[in-house]
Structures are given as C-alpha cells and as structure tokens.
Design an enzyme around this catalytic site. Structure first.
Site, PDB file in Angstrom:
ATOM      1  N   SER A 239      -9.228  -0.218   7.790  1.00 52.23           N
ATOM      2  CA  SER A 239      -9.089  -0.384   6.630  1.00 52.23           C
ATOM      3  C   SER A 239      -8.110  -1.257   6.037  1.00 52.23           C
ATOM      4  O   SER A 239      -8.001  -2.058   4.660  1.00 52.23           O
ATOM      5  CB  SER A 239      -7.811   1.390   6.448  1.00 52.23           C
ATOM      6  OG  SER A 239      -8.250   1.871   7.328  1.00 52.23           O
TER       7      SER A 239
ATOM      8  N   LYS B  57       1.174  -1.224  -0.036  1.00 50.14           N
ATOM      9  CA  LYS B  57      -0.126   0.093  -0.346  1.00 50.14           C
ATOM     10  C   LYS B  57       0.654   1.342  -0.016  1.00 50.14           C
ATOM     11  O   LYS B  57       1.449   1.267   1.046  1.00 50.14           O
ATOM     12  CB  LYS B  57      -0.426   0.213   0.845  1.00 50.14           C
ATOM     13  CG  LYS B  57      -1.931   0.916   1.488  1.00 50.14           C
ATOM     14  CD  LYS B  57      -2.598   1.035   2.173  1.00 50.14           C
ATOM     15  CE  LYS B  57      -3.724   1.870   2.779  1.00 50.14           C
ATOM     16  NZ  LYS B  57      -4.396   2.079   4.390  1.00 50.14           N
TER      17      LYS B  57
ATOM     18  N   SER C 183      -9.527   2.053   3.810  1.00 48.21           N
ATOM     19  CA  SER C 183      -8.366   2.266   3.293  1.00 48.21           C
ATOM     20  C   SER C 183      -6.974   1.610   1.534  1.00 48.21           C
ATOM     21  O   SER C 183      -7.005   2.451   0.940  1.00 48.21           O
ATOM     22  CB  SER C 183      -7.104   3.903   3.610  1.00 48.21           C
ATOM     23  OG  SER C 183      -6.545   2.664   4.691  1.00 48.21           O
TER      24      SER C 183
END
Length: 469
Positions: A180, A80, A156
């Site tokens: 997330s 990420k 996220s």
C-alpha cells in the site's frame, strides 16, 4: 525562481539553514498546492491550514534563533487517514467511524513528526480501512492519478502518493499491508519504503496484524532516509517494535552499490506477465546497477504464489476490523469490503494457522535466498495505472486487487524491507516502478541502492518523462 513545492525536504531544510526561505513560506506554498490539486485528484480528506501555519510560524521563530527543534523542523508533511493524529478525526475512509471521537492521541510515527518540528498540513485519502490496492471509498470518493486523472493513483496510500507527486508537501506517512505504499508510489512516480516490520512502531495495532507496516512516501530516497531517522525508533505502545537502528539511515544510504550481490527477477520465474514497457524500464535500471559496480545475476526466489494464504490472513483481518459494526453500519461499507469480510468470517482458527505456516515457510525460503544475495530486484507492479474507480483493470480477469500485485504482498508476509523506485514511464507518460527487497533488518541496503539510482539519474524526483516506445 525556485518553486518551493518542487523541492525535496532535504533541499527545503538547506534553504532554511541558509535563510533562502522559511517554514511559513514553504507551508503556505504546500497548502496552496494542496487546495489547487484537490478538485482534480482528490488527495485529501481534510487540510488543517490554520494549525499548520501556526506550527510554521513557531518553526520559523526557532530557525531565526538558530535553534531548530529536530531533523524536520518546518517541513510540510501529510499523514494517511489511517494513522491517529491528535486534534483531527481519523475516519479511515469509512462512514462507519464516528468523527465525534476524542482524537487526543498521536500514532507513534505522528508523535515523532511533532517532536522533530514537522508541520502537519493534512490527512490523505485511503480506501475504507485500507483494504485494497486502489484508493476510493464511500466516504471520500475516488483519488486520481497525478499523471492522468482518468487513471487510479493506486492504494491504499493513494492520497499520500498523489500529494507528494504534485508538491503538496515533500513527505507523507503511509501504511502498507500488501503493497500500500509501493503500489501508489509506482503508479504516481514517487519513492516509497515499506520498512522491516517493527522498524516503525504502530499503535493502535492493526487488525491485519503483522502484515501492516508504516513507511515513508517521498520525492526521493534521501528524503526517505531522513524521515526514517525520525520515525524509525521504538515506542512503548507497540510491543513488537524493534530497538533503535545502529546508526542514521542518512549516513547508511550514501554507501553506493559497488560489491552488492543483486538478484534480478523480471517475472518471478515466469509466474507473472509483465507489460513490455515495464519490463524494459526495469531491465535498463538493473543494467545501470551493474555499471555502478553491483554484481547482478538473473535469479528467481523460491516464491510459489502464496495468494490464498495471504487472502486468509487479509480477509480475516478485514472481518475483525468490522466485527463491531451493526447492520446499518455494514450497509454503508464498500461492497467489495463487505464481500471479503463475509469470507474472512468463515475461516476457522485452523485455516488461519495453516496460512501462518505458509507464511513462515515463505520467510524461511527468502532468508535462505538472502544468504546468497544482498538485494532482490523486481518490477514493483507488472502494469502501469489503469482506470480510476476500479479494483482491477478492465478485462484482466482478476477478481481482487491481489491479482495484479504479485510482486508486493509476498514481502508483507515475510516482513522484509521493500521499496519502489520510479525508473521511467510508458509511452502514455504513466510511471513505472522498480522494487528493491532486502533481508529483514537491512533497510539500509534498500536505501543505499535506491539512493544510487537517484544519484545516477536513473530515478528522478520530478514528473516522469514518457519513453515514447
């Protein structure tokens, strides 16, 4: 013919050992899949194909000599774009971050991947500074659901979830400050674990403080256990990191659920309205846990909704992460982020400490709850994926993403390990997640129960099948 992009990391490594395929072949397949899915789902900020293939060739030579470097040698992995990766800009979904930085350091979890020979193929999308439960940003646009591109992938860590679900690498590193990794795992039909806070070290420290965790996003629980054996060790740059775990998670996860005391809370005592398809799938999975030997009781934790305290902590963190920005940079921010930053900047130190008090009391109550129960089971989310590009479902009446994530963010406040396990899909083929929560430091119990669900066929590493009901 075996599709390498459909295999778990465990199965890929077994093939390397047996000479059935090699890291170059697996990496090339993952990169080709990533390029193929990018136009539709937008899972990546960037792909690093040249570097990845060079890493794969080096790995392949080690396997040829019978000298693999570590537990993940040659496995394609994504990261990420919140976590630092040496040699690649970490833009955090923001136009306010200068891509011309030095970028000469790995985050601890990324460093562990390198040490174990993993092949880093790309950075995945995130909302700006990871601030919300869906993945869209001014920098990279909207990330879409792999099961229905008109829907959100969640967030996220939405890019990581979409990449894993569609075979662009079996493993990804995500971050979780309020759900997330679990939110997009539930929406995209994969497995994700938010470990106990400090189990996976984090550097630089998050502006969201001790709400923020790093965790594995994988095709199944066995892969997550393997990845935890790599990343779940201390790093001197994180003063809050825990000492090394007592033993391998890959061993601990095989213990099954017989004799475990499981509390099943379908709606947190009626506080949450859960879609019928979600409720039905989760209940069926819980019944299977009982058939496997767990002692299941329907019981609700003492979990009065702590959303205002969470907002105080979360919005203050958002204000802090953007504090250094000038007026022009602020204009480029996601409007929703600007809004919560303005609210966060108005809180006083006393407001913040009052929220900490709520958090500490919540942690105390959950600690007492786990004196009686080894595991808590809830839906991961009360809904399936909604329209892409929106923070909240249309017509829901929610103002912020926390309105539809009541099962996830409380366990960031308590720092407990929590995982999302895919347990089916609704009539439209949209995945449904079950959440497993254990007491702090009992990540092994979460992985044991999740692995048991995969072994029993309740959870699947493949695309979910619509229930038709």
């Amino acid at each position: 013919m075996t599709e390498l992009t459909d295999l778990t990391a465990v199965r890929l490594l077994d093939g390397y050992r047996k000479g059935e395929w090699g890291p170059v072949e697996a990496t090339r397949a993952a990169l080709e899949r990533a390029e193929a899915i990018q136009p539709e789902v937008n899972a990546f900020v960037r792909l690093t194909a040249e570097d990845a293939l060079e890493q794969a060739r080096e790995s392949q030579e080690r396997w040829r000599r019978g000298e693999p470097r570590g537990l993940l040698d040659g496995v394609p992995v994504t990261v990420k774009d919140i976590l630092l990766q040496r040699g690649a800009p970490t833009l955090r979904g923001s136009k306010a971050v200068d891509p011309a930085g030095r970028w000469d350091e790995d985050a601890p979890s990324v460093a562990r991947l390198r040490e174990h020979g993993a092949v880093l193929i790309g950075k995945t999308t995130t909302p700006e500074f990871g601030w919300k439960g869906v993945t869209d940003s001014p920098l990279s646009g909207v990330t879409r659901n792999p099961c229905d591109p008109s829907r959100t992938a969640g967030g996220s860590s939405g890019g990581s979830a979409a990449a894993v679900a569609l075979g662009a690498g079996p493993l990804s590193l995500g971050t979780d400050g309020g759900g997330s990794v679990r939110i997009p795992a539930s929406f995209c039909g994969i497995f994700a674990l938010k470990p106990t806070y400090g189990r996976v070290p984090l550097y630089p420290a998050s502006a969201f403080g001790t709400l923020a965790h790093v965790g594995p996003m994988t095709r199944d629980a066995a892969d997550a256990a393997l990845l935890m054996d790599v990343i779940g060790h201390p790093d001197s740059r994180d003063w809050s990191a825990l000492t090394a775990p007592p033993g391998p998670y890959t061993d601990a996860s095989a213990g099954g659920v017989r004799g475990l005391r499981v509390a099943y809370s379908p709606s947190l005592g009626g506080q949450v309205a859960v879609q019928p398809a979600v409720a039905r799938a989760v209940r069926q999975a819980v019944e299977r846990l009982a058939e496997l030997g767990a002692y299941v009781t329907e019981a609700d934790p003492d979990l009065t909704d702590p959303v205002e305290a969470f907002h105080t902590l979360w919005f203050s963190g958002a204000a802090r992460v953007t504090q250094h920005l000038g007026p022009h940079q602020r204009e480029s921010l996601d409007p929703g982020l600007r809004e919560i930053c303005a609210r966060g900047a108005r809180y006083s130190a006393l407001d913040y400490l009052a929220a900490v008090d709520v958090r500490m009391d919540l942690g105390r109550r959950m600690g007492r709850f786990h004196d009686t129960y080894d595991l808590l089971v809830t839906p991961t989310l009360p809904i399936t994926a909604f329209e892409a590009g929106a923070e909240v479902p249309k017509g829901s009446g929610h103002r912020r993403w926390t309105g539809w994530t009541p099962f996830t963010y409380p366990f960031n406040m308590t720092q407990q390990p929590a995982a999302s396990v895919p347990v089916g899909a609704d009539a439209d083929g949209l995945p449904i997640g079950l959440q497993l929560v254990a007491a702090r430091h009992r990540d092994d119990l979460v992985l044991r129960a999740a692995h048991a669900l995969y072994e029993a066929g309740v959870a699947s590493a493949g695309r979910p099948t619509p229930s038709g009901s």
